[in-house]
Design a protein around this motif. Structure first.
Motif, PDB file in Angstrom:
ATOM      1  N   LEU A  39      27.289  27.890  39.899  1.00 14.07           N
ATOM      2  CA  LEU A  39      27.564  29.042  40.709  1.00 14.07           C
ATOM      3  C   LEU A  39      28.065  30.279  39.625  1.00 14.07           C
ATOM      4  CD1 LEU A  39      28.836  30.573  43.379  1.00 14.07           C
ATOM      5  CD2 LEU A  39      30.960  29.526  42.918  1.00 14.07           C
ATOM      6  N   LEU A  40      27.788  31.329  39.762  1.00 15.32           N
ATOM      7  CA  LEU A  40      28.154  32.660  38.925  1.00 15.32           C
ATOM      8  C   LEU A  40      29.194  33.224  39.486  1.00 15.32           C
ATOM      9  CD1 LEU A  40      27.477  34.370  36.651  1.00 15.32           C
ATOM     10  CD2 LEU A  40      25.932  35.540  38.051  1.00 15.32           C
ATOM     11  N   VAL A  41      30.528  33.276  38.531  1.00 12.99           N
ATOM     12  CA  VAL A  41      31.461  34.021  39.019  1.00 12.99           C
ATOM     13  C   VAL A  41      31.524  35.120  37.859  1.00 12.99           C
ATOM     14  CG1 VAL A  41      33.996  34.024  38.944  1.00 12.99           C
ATOM     15  CG2 VAL A  41      33.088  31.931  39.756  1.00 12.99           C
ATOM     16  N   ALA A  42      31.602  36.441  38.511  1.00 11.24           N
ATOM     17  CA  ALA A  42      31.554  37.543  37.605  1.00 11.24           C
ATOM     18  C   ALA A  42      33.019  37.892  37.374  1.00 11.24           C
ATOM     19  CB  ALA A  42      30.960  38.912  38.429  1.00 11.24           C
ATOM     20  N   VAL A  43      33.581  37.732  36.279  1.00 13.76           N
ATOM     21  CA  VAL A  43      34.999  37.963  35.653  1.00 13.76           C
ATOM     22  C   VAL A  43      35.333  39.407  35.633  1.00 13.76           C
ATOM     23  CG1 VAL A  43      36.785  37.484  34.050  1.00 13.76           C
ATOM     24  CG2 VAL A  43      35.064  35.806  34.858  1.00 13.76           C
ATOM     25  N   SER A  44      35.899  39.979  36.776  1.00 13.02           N
ATOM     26  CA  SER A  44      36.091  41.369  36.820  1.00 13.02           C
ATOM     27  C   SER A  44      37.452  41.733  36.145  1.00 13.02           C
ATOM     28  CB  SER A  44      35.907  41.697  38.262  1.00 13.02           C
ATOM     29  OG  SER A  44      36.769  40.823  39.139  1.00 13.02           O
ATOM     30  N   LYS A  45      38.200  41.079  35.487  1.00 12.10           N
ATOM     31  CA  LYS A  45      39.608  41.487  35.053  1.00 12.10           C
ATOM     32  C   LYS A  45      39.427  42.781  34.115  1.00 12.10           C
ATOM     33  CE  LYS A  45      39.527  38.724  30.694  1.00 12.10           C
ATOM     34  NZ  LYS A  45      39.811  37.697  30.005  1.00 12.10           N
ATOM     35  N   PHE A  47      38.577  45.561  34.855  1.00 13.71           N
ATOM     36  CA  PHE A  47      37.561  46.585  35.657  1.00 13.71           C
ATOM     37  C   PHE A  47      38.121  47.134  36.979  1.00 13.71           C
ATOM     38  CE2 PHE A  47      35.051  44.165  32.613  1.00 13.71           C
ATOM     39  CZ  PHE A  47      34.448  45.414  31.761  1.00 13.71           C
ATOM     40  N   ASP A  48      38.242  48.336  37.207  1.00 15.03           N
ATOM     41  CA  ASP A  48      38.362  49.007  38.447  1.00 15.03           C
ATOM     42  C   ASP A  48      37.226  48.889  39.507  1.00 15.03           C
ATOM     43  OD1 ASP A  48      36.669  50.643  37.912  1.00 15.03           O
ATOM     44  OD2 ASP A  48      38.140  52.391  37.583  1.00 15.03           O
ATOM     45  N   ALA A  49      37.717  49.343  40.777  1.00 17.24           N
ATOM     46  CA  ALA A  49      36.730  49.007  41.965  1.00 17.24           C
ATOM     47  C   ALA A  49      35.543  49.651  41.796  1.00 17.24           C
ATOM     48  CB  ALA A  49      37.412  49.630  43.061  1.00 17.24           C
ATOM     49  N   ASP A  50      35.564  50.785  40.831  1.00 12.07           N
ATOM     50  CA  ASP A  50      34.215  51.516  40.861  1.00 12.07           C
ATOM     51  C   ASP A  50      33.375  50.892  40.093  1.00 12.07           C
ATOM     52  OD1 ASP A  50      35.055  53.884  42.427  1.00 12.07           O
ATOM     53  OD2 ASP A  50      35.604  55.077  40.725  1.00 12.07           O
ATOM     54  N   ALA A  51      33.732  49.887  38.941  1.00 14.91           N
ATOM     55  CA  ALA A  51      32.965  49.373  38.209  1.00 14.91           C
ATOM     56  C   ALA A  51      32.430  47.945  38.643  1.00 14.91           C
ATOM     57  CB  ALA A  51      33.775  48.900  36.773  1.00 14.91           C
ATOM     58  N   ILE A  52      33.207  47.406  39.633  1.00  7.98           N
ATOM     59  CA  ILE A  52      32.856  46.320  40.386  1.00  7.98           C
ATOM     60  C   ILE A  52      31.893  46.485  41.806  1.00  7.98           C
ATOM     61  CG2 ILE A  52      33.924  44.390  41.935  1.00  7.98           C
ATOM     62  CD1 ILE A  52      36.476  44.906  40.203  1.00  7.98           C
ATOM     63  N   ARG A  53      31.919  47.629  42.455  1.00  4.42           N
ATOM     64  CA  ARG A  53      31.120  47.720  43.532  1.00  4.42           C
ATOM     65  C   ARG A  53      29.569  47.938  43.394  1.00  4.42           C
ATOM     66  NH1 ARG A  53      35.507  51.383  45.319  1.00  4.42           N
ATOM     67  NH2 ARG A  53      36.278  50.577  47.077  1.00  4.42           N
ATOM     68  N   PRO A  54      29.351  48.440  42.165  1.00  2.00           N
ATOM     69  CA  PRO A  54      27.866  48.056  42.006  1.00  2.00           C
ATOM     70  C   PRO A  54      27.131  46.743  41.809  1.00  2.00           C
ATOM     71  CG  PRO A  54      28.445  49.829  40.456  1.00  2.00           C
ATOM     72  CD  PRO A  54      29.744  49.241  41.066  1.00  2.00           C
ATOM     73  N   LEU A  55      27.886  45.876  41.386  1.00  2.00           N
ATOM     74  CA  LEU A  55      27.663  44.298  41.612  1.00  2.00           C
ATOM     75  C   LEU A  55      27.735  43.774  42.951  1.00  2.00           C
ATOM     76  CD1 LEU A  55      29.161  42.511  38.466  1.00  2.00           C
ATOM     77  CD2 LEU A  55      26.698  42.584  39.106  1.00  2.00           C
ATOM     78  N   ILE A  56      28.617  44.224  43.522  1.00  2.00           N
ATOM     79  CA  ILE A  56      28.766  43.863  45.082  1.00  2.00           C
ATOM     80  C   ILE A  56      27.433  44.446  45.644  1.00  2.00           C
ATOM     81  CG2 ILE A  56      29.954  44.289  47.278  1.00  2.00           C
ATOM     82  CD1 ILE A  56      32.496  44.369  45.587  1.00  2.00           C
ATOM     83  N   ALA A  57      26.932  45.775  45.345  1.00  2.00           N
ATOM     84  CA  ALA A  57      25.896  46.333  46.123  1.00  2.00           C
ATOM     85  C   ALA A  57      24.534  45.368  45.704  1.00  2.00           C
ATOM     86  CB  ALA A  57      25.779  47.716  45.546  1.00  2.00           C
ATOM     87  N   VAL A  58      24.544  44.788  44.727  1.00  2.00           N
ATOM     88  CA  VAL A  58      23.241  44.069  44.366  1.00  2.00           C
ATOM     89  C   VAL A  58      23.391  42.628  44.718  1.00  2.00           C
ATOM     90  CG1 VAL A  58      22.563  45.774  42.742  1.00  2.00           C
ATOM     91  CG2 VAL A  58      23.791  43.733  41.940  1.00  2.00           C
ATOM     92  N   GLY A  59      24.191  42.326  45.573  1.00  5.22           N
ATOM     93  CA  GLY A  59      24.402  41.041  46.011  1.00  5.22           C
ATOM     94  C   GLY A  59      25.567  40.008  45.365  1.00  5.22           C
ATOM     95  N   GLN A  60      26.186  40.370  44.326  1.00  4.75           N
ATOM     96  CA  GLN A  60      27.183  39.347  43.701  1.00  4.75           C
ATOM     97  C   GLN A  60      28.259  39.078  44.571  1.00  4.75           C
ATOM     98  OE1 GLN A  60      27.105  37.453  41.151  1.00  4.75           O
ATOM     99  NE2 GLN A  60      29.225  36.496  41.284  1.00  4.75           N
ATOM    100  N   ARG A  61      28.534  38.012  44.909  1.00  4.67           N
ATOM    101  CA  ARG A  61      29.805  37.806  45.992  1.00  4.67           C
ATOM    102  C   ARG A  61      31.150  36.929  45.246  1.00  4.67           C
ATOM    103  NH1 ARG A  61      27.888  41.300  47.578  1.00  4.67           N
ATOM    104  NH2 ARG A  61      27.167  41.916  49.941  1.00  4.67           N
ATOM    105  N   HIS A  62      30.871  36.392  44.190  1.00  7.52           N
ATOM    106  CA  HIS A  62      32.122  35.541  43.347  1.00  7.52           C
ATOM    107  C   HIS A  62      32.561  36.290  42.262  1.00  7.52           C
ATOM    108  CE1 HIS A  62      31.780  31.772  45.826  1.00  7.52           C
ATOM    109  NE2 HIS A  62      30.541  32.068  45.872  1.00  7.52           N
ATOM    110  N   PHE A  63      33.767  36.752  42.435  1.00  7.02           N
ATOM    111  CA  PHE A  63      34.517  37.246  41.441  1.00  7.02           C
ATOM    112  C   PHE A  63      35.751  36.607  40.777  1.00  7.02           C
ATOM    113  CE2 PHE A  63      31.985  40.284  43.665  1.00  7.02           C
ATOM    114  CZ  PHE A  63      31.441  41.068  42.740  1.00  7.02           C
TER     115      PHE A  63
END
Length: 228
Positions: A39-45, A47-63
């Motif tokens: 499982l791939l967890v994207a560590v978003s510590k 980073f603000d929402a604007d930096a995170i939302r593009p990854l959400i947009a392309v399907g990443q769901r674990h942070f």
């Protein structure tokens, strides 16, 4: 006259970075003859929402986040926007933040001492919520790092189960600037002895090695978000 367009599209950049990491995991699993990828967890510590939302947009769901307070400030809104997001606590947890952590996080990777086990057990009983938990091991026996000693693992696991924690595996961060493979292999050996299937190991610099050695969860930050 229209404004100039950016040469870099955040969503396209996120898609490429995610594809690159997934390709690395595919290579490792192919080399190890594994049929199931970690499982791939994207560590978003940090980073603000604007930096995170593009990854959400392309399907990443674990942070993954390091701090309860930072996660509280940004994740409730994004989780409301996009159903199905899972938020992991991958940093150290203070016992006095246990109730807040249980309320927000779906997975806690850093259970490392008896006092925290006690606090989490009480918080879970009060909330009626039981996040998946990993016991963090100080695999390199480093003074500056969190995690329990290998020799203390059986007792900590017994206490965690007695407290009602849903322990699914072990987590580690190997010493920096050394070959991580022996440390990953050691963690996998201890997990097997304890009958635990989960192995939270591997970050941006070594996730392929971790996948080769049985990791079930990799925690990747800079390879997906860039430098902090």
């Amino acid at each position: 006259m229209s404004a100039p367009t950016s040469l870099s599209d955040p969503v396209s950049d996120a898609e490429q970075r995610l594809a690159d990491v997934q390709a690395g995991l595919n290579r490792a699993c192919r080399d190890a003859a594994r049929t199931e990828k970690p499982l791939l967890v994207a560590v978003s510590k940090t980073f603000d929402a604007d930096a995170i939302r593009p990854l959400i947009a392309v399907g990443q769901r674990h942070f993954g986040e390091n701090r309860v307070q930072e996660a509280q400030a940004k994740w409730p809104a994004m989780m409301a926007e996009t159903p199905g997001i899972t938020v992991h606590l991958v940093g150290q947890l203070q016992s006095n933040k246990a109730a807040e952590a249980v309320a927000l996080f779906d997975v806690i990777h850093s259970v490392d001492r008896p006092s925290l086990v006690t606090a989490l057990g009480k918080a879970q009983a009060a909330a009626g919520k039981h996040p998946a938990c990993y016991l963090q091991v100080n695999i390199g026996d480093e003074e500056q790092k969190g995690g329990c000693a290998l020799s203390d693992l059986p007792a900590l696991l017994a206490q965690a189960r007695e407290a009602g924690l849903n322990v699914v595996g072990l987590m580690c961060v190997p010493p920096a600037a050394v070959e991580p493979a022996p440390y990953f292999a050691l963690l996998a050996e201890h997990a097997k002895r304890l009958g635990l299937a989960g192995l939270s190991m591997g970050m941006s610099s070594d996730y392929e090695t971790a996948a080769l050695l049985g990791s079930t969860v990799v925690r990747v930050g800079s390879a997906l978000f860039g430098s902090r």
